[in-house]
Design an enzyme around this catalytic site. Structure first.
Site, PDB file in Angstrom:
ATOM      1  N   CYS A 110       1.812   0.458   9.569  1.00 47.66           N
ATOM      2  CA  CYS A 110       0.533   0.906   8.745  1.00 47.66           C
ATOM      3  C   CYS A 110       0.818   1.074   7.133  1.00 47.66           C
ATOM      4  CB  CYS A 110       0.608   2.582   9.255  1.00 47.66           C
ATOM      5  SG  CYS A 110       0.358   2.914  11.163  1.00 47.66           S
ATOM      6  N   ASP A 111      -0.138   1.333   6.450  1.00 46.13           N
ATOM      7  CA  ASP A 111       0.063   1.366   5.017  1.00 46.13           C
ATOM      8  C   ASP A 111      -1.293   2.057   4.617  1.00 46.13           C
ATOM      9  OD1 ASP A 111       1.934   0.829   2.853  1.00 46.13           O
ATOM     10  OD2 ASP A 111       0.107   0.511   1.881  1.00 46.13           O
TER      11      ASP A 111
END
Length: 198
Positions: free
Chosen positions: A74-75
């Site tokens: 995730c970012d």
């Protein structure tokens, strides 16, 4: 037998979201040099949205190269008028972020990628929009003093699950994506893979 689920992240909030939703995941930090990656992306004039997706993929792939299972990367990047905001480096930086965001609407480009056997198999981008009210200097000072160091762990210098809720007049998008993990589409994919019950 269900595949392992591994969260390629050191984020306590993402881990807490998964755990609360009943998803058992191991946590392995991907050790990606985010600063170097962002510098390269920005040298190429990559959009903030694409930067977030690329970083999510890098994190997922890095762990997937050495671990078996479904690896979740995730970012999240904050975009204000196409300018990327990184986490503030100190409390003065947090104050500066809040001044720039005050009275404006920004987007949280929230990318998630799942890799398996060293290949991306699923990706999703959530784009919640948040409108911050006009903040007085007195409020900013009081807020930064009360919250302190945790502001440095989040883009935009706020955590919606705490005092950060006082910053906003309008929010468009789902709560989990704002916290950095687009949970509902992720659960849909995990149901397709028969990792969580349908």
């Amino acid at each position: 037998m269900s595949p392992r689920i591994i969260l390629a992240s050191g984020s306590q909030s993402r881990r807490a979201v998964l755990t609360a939703a009943g998803v058992e995941a191991e946590t392995i930090k991907p050790n990606v040099d985010e600063d170097a990656a962002k510098a390269a992306f920005r040298a190429e004039n990559m959009s903030v949205r694409d930067q977030a997706m690329k970083l999510a993929e890098m994190k997922s792939m890095k762990v997937s190269m050495r671990e078996n299972g479904l690896i979740i990367g995730c970012d999240q990047m904050l975009s204000l008028e196409n300018e990327a905001f990184d986490k503030p480096v100190d409390l003065e930086g947090a104050r500066d972020h809040l001044r720039k965001l005050s009275g404006k609407t920004h987007t949280l480009e929230t990318g998630i990628v799942i890799s398996e056997n060293g290949e991306p198999v699923w990706r999703y981008l959530a784009r919640p929009k948040l409108t911050m009210r006009v903040l007085s200097e007195d409020f900013i000072e009081d807020y930064v003093e009360k919250v302190g160091a945790p502001l440095l762990s989040t883009v935009g210098a706020y955590q919606l699950e705490g005092l950060g809720a006082q910053l906003f007049t309008r929010i468009e998008g789902d709560y989990f994506s704002i916290l950095g993990l687009p949970l509902l589409p992720l659960l849909d994919y995990l149901r397709v893979r028969k990792v969580v019950p349908s």
